[in-house]
Design a protein around this motif. Structure first.
Motif: not given
Length: 255
Positions: A175, A178-179, A183-186, A203, A205
């Motif tokens: 995570d 990816l951030t 990429f941001k988890a939604s 999670r 993305y």
């Protein structure tokens, strides 16, 4: 078409739509995909009951079915004959839409050319009907985000899911990685397609939105899918992570 060719075509379509996912180097390029979620709708020949015989010829067998009335979805989980990627067929039920969006989507589907209703690769061809107008897309998206998505993209891959254990890293590490790559988890329900079981940490993305030309030549930016990470809470389970993905209380009998 063989199963390997079918999966390769699904994957190529997916990363063509989401090149930023294809360029990720957080895990080996040959790392296993846990599952692919494909969106379709309950109109022949794209309904799940029409697709299942061809899926069977490719070696997939239906394992479970899930009814998600609050999402307007009937979801079928398909297992491969080996340790490869599972398929999740999420079928939008047009009867859950009000009359105008239902008629609009049905009229689009009815414009599919006959040759695009034949063969074993109906999920690999992109949108087989004309692009909707922006007004039609907006109407459908307001009625149900997945109705808008299907109208613009056709029956195809929405997102890929990866099991962190099979990637050799924990979900927190991935995570963070990816951030840092944008990429941001939604937590928005419309992004993840379906609800998820509490047996997993999950999670989703969303990928970058894409600018698409609509029927009247105007271009608009819309969301097209993404990728998901999942990690089992109990690592000793012998089941694949995808087998635990969907809530048990939504499971129903296979026909």
């Amino acid at each position: 078409m063989q199963r390997e060719e079918f999966l390769q075509q699904l994957w190529l379509d997916y990363i063509h739509r989401h090149p930023e996912v294809g360029m990720l180097r957080l895990w080996p390029t040959d790392a296993p995909t846990e599952y692919l979620t494909l969106l379709t709708l309950n109109l022949a020949p794209f309904a799940v009951e029409d697709l299942l015989p061809n899926m069977g010829h490719l070696g997939y067998r239906p394992v479970h079915r899930y009814a998600m009335a609050d999402r307007g979805l009937l979801v079928t989980l398909l297992a491969p004959p080996d340790n490869g990627a599972w398929l999740i067929l999420a079928e939008l039920q047009l009867g859950t839409l009000s009359r105008q969006p239902c008629d609009t989507l049905q009229q689009l589907v009815e414009q599919t050319h006959y040759r695009d209703t034949r063969g074993k690769n109906l999920l690999c061809r992109g949108r087989p009907w004309p692009m909707p107008s922006w007004d039609e897309y907006s109407l459908l998206h307001a009625a149900h985000p997945l109705a808008g998505w299907i109208s613009a993209m056709g029956p195809s891959v929405h997102h890929a899911g990866f099991d962190c254990a099979r990637l050799g890293q924990d979900i927190t590490t991935l995570d963070t990685a990816l951030t840092t790559r944008g990429f941001k988890a939604s937590e928005a329900l419309q992004h993840a397609v379906f609800p998820v079981s509490p047996l997993l940490e999950y999670r989703f993305y969303p990928a970058c939105s894409q600018r698409l030309p609509f029927a009247e030549g105007d271009e608009h930016r819309i969301p097209l899918g993404g990728l998901a990470l999942l990690q089992k809470h109990l690592s000793g389970d012998h089941e694949r992570a995808v087998e635990l993905l969907l809530p048990h209380h939504t499971r129903c009998e296979l026909p």
